[in-house]
Design a protein around this motif. Structure first.
Motif, PDB file in Angstrom:
ATOM      1  N   ARG A   1       0.842  -1.199   0.000  1.00 38.94           N
ATOM      2  CA  ARG A   1       0.000   0.000   0.000  1.00 38.94           C
ATOM      3  C   ARG A   1       0.875   1.246   0.000  1.00 38.94           C
ATOM      4  O   ARG A   1       1.967   1.236   0.568  1.00 38.94           O
ATOM      5  N   VAL A   2       0.380   2.320  -0.608  1.00 43.52           N
ATOM      6  CA  VAL A   2       1.086   3.601  -0.595  1.00 43.52           C
ATOM      7  C   VAL A   2       1.262   4.011   0.864  1.00 43.52           C
ATOM      8  O   VAL A   2       0.299   4.025   1.637  1.00 43.52           O
ATOM      9  N   GLY A   3       2.487   4.289   1.255  1.00 48.93           N
ATOM     10  CA  GLY A   3       2.783   4.669   2.627  1.00 48.93           C
ATOM     11  C   GLY A   3       2.938   3.500   3.576  1.00 48.93           C
ATOM     12  O   GLY A   3       3.192   3.687   4.756  1.00 48.93           O
ATOM     13  N   GLY A   4       2.814   2.284   3.063  1.00 48.48           N
ATOM     14  CA  GLY A   4       2.917   1.103   3.907  1.00 48.48           C
ATOM     15  C   GLY A   4       4.269   0.429   3.784  1.00 48.48           C
ATOM     16  O   GLY A   4       5.074   0.761   2.907  1.00 48.48           O
ATOM     17  N   THR A   5       4.511  -0.519   4.660  1.00 51.77           N
ATOM     18  CA  THR A   5       5.763  -1.276   4.614  1.00 51.77           C
ATOM     19  C   THR A   5       5.522  -2.761   4.397  1.00 51.77           C
ATOM     20  O   THR A   5       6.405  -3.461   3.922  1.00 51.77           O
ATOM     21  N   ALA A   6       4.337  -3.253   4.741  1.00 49.59           N
ATOM     22  CA  ALA A   6       4.042  -4.678   4.612  1.00 49.59           C
ATOM     23  C   ALA A   6       3.730  -5.036   3.162  1.00 49.59           C
ATOM     24  O   ALA A   6       3.042  -4.289   2.466  1.00 49.59           O
ATOM     25  N   GLU A   7       4.248  -6.182   2.736  1.00 51.23           N
ATOM     26  CA  GLU A   7       3.917  -6.691   1.413  1.00 51.23           C
ATOM     27  C   GLU A   7       2.739  -7.648   1.548  1.00 51.23           C
ATOM     28  O   GLU A   7       2.678  -8.450   2.482  1.00 51.23           O
ATOM     29  N   ILE A   8       1.811  -7.551   0.618  1.00 49.68           N
ATOM     30  CA  ILE A   8       0.584  -8.334   0.652  1.00 49.68           C
ATOM     31  C   ILE A   8       0.536  -9.179  -0.617  1.00 49.68           C
ATOM     32  O   ILE A   8       0.650  -8.651  -1.728  1.00 49.68           O
ATOM     33  N   ASP A   9       0.382 -10.485  -0.464  1.00 47.76           N
ATOM     34  CA  ASP A   9       0.265 -11.372  -1.619  1.00 47.76           C
ATOM     35  C   ASP A   9      -1.046 -11.109  -2.341  1.00 47.76           C
ATOM     36  O   ASP A   9      -2.084 -10.873  -1.701  1.00 47.76           O
ATOM     37  N   VAL A  10      -1.006 -11.165  -3.673  1.00 44.88           N
ATOM     38  CA  VAL A  10      -2.223 -10.989  -4.471  1.00 44.88           C
ATOM     39  C   VAL A  10      -2.418 -12.215  -5.365  1.00 44.88           C
ATOM     40  O   VAL A  10      -1.456 -12.786  -5.868  1.00 44.88           O
ATOM     41  N   HIS A  11      -3.671 -12.586  -5.515  1.00 40.74           N
ATOM     42  CA  HIS A  11      -4.005 -13.784  -6.281  1.00 40.74           C
ATOM     43  C   HIS A  11      -5.076 -13.510  -7.329  1.00 40.74           C
ATOM     44  O   HIS A  11      -5.624 -14.449  -7.905  1.00 40.74           O
ATOM     45  N   ALA A  12      -5.383 -12.260  -7.556  1.00 42.15           N
ATOM     46  CA  ALA A  12      -6.440 -11.900  -8.502  1.00 42.15           C
ATOM     47  C   ALA A  12      -5.977 -12.115  -9.938  1.00 42.15           C
ATOM     48  O   ALA A  12      -4.807 -11.939 -10.270  1.00 42.15           O
ATOM     49  N   ARG A  13      -6.928 -12.493 -10.774  1.00 38.75           N
ATOM     50  CA  ARG A  13      -6.690 -12.562 -12.215  1.00 38.75           C
ATOM     51  C   ARG A  13      -6.783 -11.139 -12.745  1.00 38.75           C
ATOM     52  O   ARG A  13      -7.585 -10.333 -12.268  1.00 38.75           O
ATOM     53  N   VAL A  14      -5.986 -10.829 -13.756  1.00 40.06           N
ATOM     54  CA  VAL A  14      -6.009  -9.498 -14.355  1.00 40.06           C
ATOM     55  C   VAL A  14      -6.549  -9.586 -15.774  1.00 40.06           C
ATOM     56  O   VAL A  14      -6.067 -10.366 -16.596  1.00 40.06           O
ATOM     57  N   ILE A  15      -7.572  -8.776 -16.019  1.00 46.07           N
ATOM     58  CA  ILE A  15      -8.112  -8.589 -17.361  1.00 46.07           C
ATOM     59  C   ILE A  15      -7.979  -7.116 -17.672  1.00 46.07           C
ATOM     60  O   ILE A  15      -8.319  -6.269 -16.840  1.00 46.07           O
ATOM     61  N   ALA A  16      -7.449  -6.796 -18.833  1.00 46.44           N
ATOM     62  CA  ALA A  16      -7.276  -5.397 -19.231  1.00 46.44           C
ATOM     63  C   ALA A  16      -7.989  -5.169 -20.565  1.00 46.44           C
ATOM     64  O   ALA A  16      -8.197  -6.113 -21.335  1.00 46.44           O
ATOM     65  N   ALA A  17      -8.347  -3.917 -20.814  1.00 46.20           N
ATOM     66  CA  ALA A  17      -9.021  -3.585 -22.067  1.00 46.20           C
ATOM     67  C   ALA A  17      -8.505  -2.249 -22.582  1.00 46.20           C
ATOM     68  O   ALA A  17      -8.102  -1.382 -21.801  1.00 46.20           O
ATOM     69  N   THR A  18      -8.533  -2.123 -23.894  1.00 53.67           N
ATOM     70  CA  THR A  18      -8.108  -0.871 -24.521  1.00 53.67           C
ATOM     71  C   THR A  18      -8.729  -0.733 -25.901  1.00 53.67           C
ATOM     72  O   THR A  18      -9.055  -1.736 -26.545  1.00 53.67           O
ATOM     73  N   ASN A  19      -8.877   0.509 -26.329  1.00 55.29           N
ATOM     74  CA  ASN A  19      -9.282   0.769 -27.710  1.00 55.29           C
ATOM     75  C   ASN A  19      -8.072   1.188 -28.547  1.00 55.29           C
ATOM     76  O   ASN A  19      -8.201   1.467 -29.719  1.00 55.29           O
ATOM     77  N   ARG A  20      -6.906   1.199 -27.928  1.00 57.52           N
ATOM     78  CA  ARG A  20      -5.663   1.554 -28.626  1.00 57.52           C
ATOM     79  C   ARG A  20      -4.982   0.318 -29.188  1.00 57.52           C
ATOM     80  O   ARG A  20      -5.195  -0.791 -28.711  1.00 57.52           O
ATOM     81  N   ASP A  21      -4.123   0.541 -30.139  1.00 61.72           N
ATOM     82  CA  ASP A  21      -3.268  -0.518 -30.655  1.00 61.72           C
ATOM     83  C   ASP A  21      -2.027  -0.545 -29.765  1.00 61.72           C
ATOM     84  O   ASP A  21      -1.077   0.207 -29.984  1.00 61.72           O
ATOM     85  N   LEU A  22      -2.048  -1.375 -28.728  1.00 66.46           N
ATOM     86  CA  LEU A  22      -0.943  -1.385 -27.766  1.00 66.46           C
ATOM     87  C   LEU A  22       0.361  -1.850 -28.386  1.00 66.46           C
ATOM     88  O   LEU A  22       1.429  -1.440 -27.946  1.00 66.46           O
ATOM     89  N   ARG A  23       0.298  -2.682 -29.425  1.00 65.65           N
ATOM     90  CA  ARG A  23       1.525  -3.080 -30.131  1.00 65.65           C
ATOM     91  C   ARG A  23       2.207  -1.847 -30.722  1.00 65.65           C
ATOM     92  O   ARG A  23       3.414  -1.690 -30.606  1.00 65.65           O
TER      93      ARG A  23
END
Length: 170
Positions: free
Chosen positions: A114-136
């Motif tokens: 977290r911003v301003g934090g010191t502890a690391e937190i494990d994350v297990h979420a799946r990530v889906i992203a979207a765009t209307n741009r040509d990211l390539r």
């Protein structure tokens, strides 16, 4: 639709590409609903194009009380709220370069701080992203990180424009 059914149950990252109004958010919702994650955990959406750069880290990773002016209480970010659910990063092509580096670090290490934090937190979420741009093209022009692109685009779903599928307009 067959592609959505085929990849929904995997934990892999998905990049949804299409013009504005083609239903990228609906596809992300369908992927989450059909993944089995929906019964236990939420789909948390972050609109990368609507947030000021100064707020993106807080929205993604959370912040501790006193981390910055106005942070009068702790805030749980999208990755923590999603838990083992799904984080949907809408308009990922709008993410500023500094925030791209932070997101890449999370995807590589599967941990946040977290911003301003010191502890690391494990994350297990799946990530889906979207765009209307040509990211390539954005990668080739140096406006989007190559390594982040490859972390997000493990599977790419290209949505055809509505003019090519008029039956979906309703």
């Amino acid at each position: 639709f067959a592609d959505i059914d085929r990849i929904a149950s995997s934990a892999t990252s998905v990049l949804i590409v299409g013009e504005s109004g083609t239903g990228k958010e609906r596809v992300a919702e369908a992927l989450h609903e059909r993944s089995g994650r929906a019964q236990k955990q939420p789909l948390v959406t972050i609109d990368c194009g609507a947030l000021a750069s100064s707020l993106i880290a807080s929205e993604l990773f959370g912040h501790e009380r006193g981390a910055f002016t106005g942070a009068d209480r702790p805030h749980v970010g999208a990755f923590e709220r999603a838990a083992t659910g799904t984080v949907f990063l809408d308009e990922i092509g709008e993410l500023p370069a500094a925030d791209q580096a932070s997101l890449l670090g999370v995807l590589e290490r599967r941990r946040i701080r977290r911003v301003g934090g010191t502890a690391e937190i494990d994350v297990h979420a799946r990530v889906i992203a979207a765009t209307n741009r040509d990211l390539r093209a954005e990668v080739n022009n140096g406006r989007f990180r190559h390594d982040l692109y490859h972390r997000l685009a493990v599977v790419v779903l290209r949505l055809p424009p509505l003019r090519e599928r008029r039956e979906d307009i309703l």
